[in-house]
Design an enzyme around this catalytic site. Structure first.
Site, short mmCIF file in Angstrom:
data_model
loop_
_atom_site.label_atom_id
_atom_site.label_comp_id
_atom_site.label_asym_id
_atom_site.label_seq_id
_atom_site.Cartn_x
_atom_site.Cartn_y
_atom_site.Cartn_z
CG ASP A 292 -2.17 -5.64 -5.76
OD1 ASP A 292 -1.14 -5.60 -6.46
OD2 ASP A 292 -2.36 -4.88 -4.80
CG ASP B 223 -2.43 -2.66 -0.21
OD1 ASP B 223 -1.38 -3.30 -0.40
OD2 ASP B 223 -2.58 -1.87 0.73
#
Ligand code: ZN
Length: 286
Positions: free
Chosen positions: A209, A211
């Site tokens: 991802d 973040d």
């Protein structure tokens, strides 16, 4: 007797190594308490490997609850000389995209009060930690990433946060401003303890991802991490197999003598109980 030469610590999503031949499980006791789980021993590409699920099978331990010392000591006790840590991470830069693999070469500690040393109790030692990752082990991982054809990046700074909550936007933006590249919750302590125990350590980080800093991506959720991991764990297993094939049998890196000039305490002053407790780690120097 030496039971394994290469250790693999599996993080979120990698709870077992399906590929190990002649597998068996062992419980390892340590002077530092209980490791995260049983160690799984077996052969991979003809090499003796020890696998440990960092958070325990079933994912039962928070990053802050991990007994890093027991996990690393357990590897040492089994005879392991090199540890590959597989970890899910968030990316703090655009070009390290979800599903990419990254081989970080620096760590930055943002954790609080974790047990990060084997020393104390009358034995003072300061290891060099300027370059926390073994270059030889990282070479093997880089070659393995190339061979398997995955998107990978060599180099980067992994900021190790306490968790378990993910970052706020302010934290995420600050880490980016500081020049951090990846964010995770576990690798700093492992790298430090592995160095103290004179074992090589390198991280294979799987980006799951962005973040929460990225304006056009949603903030990280567990659902997103798991979806990405399920796609990535298969790649990670291929990379591990390829890496194990090329890791040299002999060690010539500096990791193997990290304690040679690190112990400051006069050996006559070290309590017998401490010597006994750390014999596996410092025995050859005292
Ligand atoms: Zn090394």
């Amino acid at each position: 007797m030496r039971q394994a030469e290469i250790g693999i610590i599996g993080g979120s999503g990698l709870y077992q190594m399906a590929d190990l031949d002649r597998r068996r499980e062992v419980r390892v006791t340590t002077p530092f308490g209980k490791p995260s789980d049983l160690f799984v021993l077996g052969q991979l590409e003809g090499r003796q490997v020890a696998f440990l699920a960092r958070h325990g099978r079933g994912h039962v331990l928070l990053p802050s609850e991990l007994n890093f010392r027991a996990n690393i000591y357990g590897m040492k006790k089994l005879g392991v000389e090199r540890i590959v840590a597989v970890s899910a991470v968030g990316s703090l830069r655009e070009d390290y995209r979800p599903l990419d693999m990254v081989l970080p070469d620096q760590f930055f500690d943002r954790t609080q009060g974790r047990d990060s040393t084997f020393f104390g109790r009358g034995l003072v030692a300061h290891i060099s930690f300027s370059d926390p990752v073994c270059p030889v082990l990282q070479d093997a991982l880089a070659n393995a990433c190339a061979v398997t054809g995955c998107n990978y990046h060599r180099g980067g700074t992994y900021v190790c946060m306490e968790g378990p909550a993910f970052s706020t936007k302010a934290e995420s933006q600050t880490y980016r401003a500081w020049g951090m590249d990846l964010i995770g919750m576990t690798n700093l302590q492992e790298a430090k303890l592995a160095r103290e125990a004179e074992m090589c350590y390198a991280t294979l980080a799987m980006v799951t991802d962005y973040d929460c800093w990225h304006p056009s991506h949603d903030a990280v959720t567990v659902e997103q991490v798991i979806e990405c991991l399920n796609k990535n764990v298969e790649n990670a297993q291929k990379i591990l197999r390829a890496a194990v094939r090329t890791i040299p049998a002999e060690r010539h890196c500096k990791c193997r003598s990290a304690l040679a000039h690190a112990i400051l305490t006069d050996p006559r002053k070290i309590p017998a109980a401490t010597k006994k407790r750390l014999r596996l780690i410092v025995g050859s120097y005292l």
